[in-house]
Design a protein around this motif. Sequence first.
Motif, PDB file in Angstrom:
ATOM      1  N   LEU A  14     -30.610  35.538  -7.506  1.00  0.00           N
ATOM      2  CA  LEU A  14     -30.694  34.353  -6.647  1.00  0.00           C
ATOM      3  C   LEU A  14     -32.048  34.270  -5.952  1.00  0.00           C
ATOM      4  CD1 LEU A  14     -27.162  34.310  -5.008  1.00  0.00           C
ATOM      5  CD2 LEU A  14     -28.147  32.523  -6.445  1.00  0.00           C
ATOM      6  N   ARG A  17     -34.536  33.104  -8.430  1.00  0.00           N
ATOM      7  CA  ARG A  17     -34.330  31.682  -8.736  1.00  0.00           C
ATOM      8  C   ARG A  17     -34.896  30.794  -7.629  1.00  0.00           C
ATOM      9  NH1 ARG A  17     -28.579  28.937  -8.462  1.00  0.00           N
ATOM     10  NH2 ARG A  17     -29.243  26.798  -8.498  1.00  0.00           N
ATOM     11  N   VAL A  18     -34.617  31.149  -6.397  1.00  0.00           N
ATOM     12  CA  VAL A  18     -35.111  30.352  -5.270  1.00  0.00           C
ATOM     13  C   VAL A  18     -36.634  30.424  -5.208  1.00  0.00           C
ATOM     14  CG1 VAL A  18     -35.118  30.168  -2.749  1.00  0.00           C
ATOM     15  CG2 VAL A  18     -32.964  30.478  -3.980  1.00  0.00           C
ATOM     16  N   GLU A  21     -38.041  28.101  -7.769  1.00  0.00           N
ATOM     17  CA  GLU A  21     -37.944  26.684  -7.393  1.00  0.00           C
ATOM     18  C   GLU A  21     -39.039  26.301  -6.405  1.00  0.00           C
ATOM     19  OE1 GLU A  21     -34.657  24.497  -7.422  1.00  0.00           O
ATOM     20  OE2 GLU A  21     -33.509  25.821  -8.729  1.00  0.00           O
ATOM     21  N   TRP A  39     -28.544  24.865  -4.304  1.00  0.00           N
ATOM     22  CA  TRP A  39     -28.323  26.055  -5.116  1.00  0.00           C
ATOM     23  C   TRP A  39     -26.857  26.414  -5.270  1.00  0.00           C
ATOM     24  CZ3 TRP A  39     -32.525  27.395  -1.363  1.00  0.00           C
ATOM     25  CH2 TRP A  39     -33.762  26.979  -1.852  1.00  0.00           C
ATOM     26  N   CYS A  46     -26.759  31.754   1.275  1.00  0.00           N
ATOM     27  CA  CYS A  46     -28.027  31.028   1.357  1.00  0.00           C
ATOM     28  C   CYS A  46     -28.916  31.632   2.435  1.00  0.00           C
ATOM     29  CB  CYS A  46     -27.767  29.552   1.630  1.00  0.00           C
ATOM     30  SG  CYS A  46     -29.262  28.546   1.568  1.00  0.00           S
TER      31      CYS A  46
END
Length: 72
Positions: A14, A17-18, A21, A39, A46
Motif C-alpha cells: 500500500l 502504491r500510494v 500515485e 485507495w 489510510c
Amino acid sequence: MLPPNLETLEFHQLVDRVRSEFLEMPGLRLTLPQAARLWGLDRPSCEAVVDALIRSAFLQRTATGAVTRVDS
C-alpha cells in the motif's frame, strides 16, 4: 503502528502504491477522507500509510490538513 487488519507485506505494498500515485500525479493534494476513498482504505489504514510516508519525508501535511509530496 499498523492497524490490526493490515499484514506487513500488504502494508508495504500500500505504501508503494500510494507513493507511486503521488509520483505519477505531481501536485496531488488530498485530505485523509479523500485519500481513503481513492485507495479504498478504512480511515486507520489510510492514516497509517500516510503517516509512514510523512515519516519517510516523502509526504507532508499542509496548513489545511491535506497531504502532498514534499517537493510539490
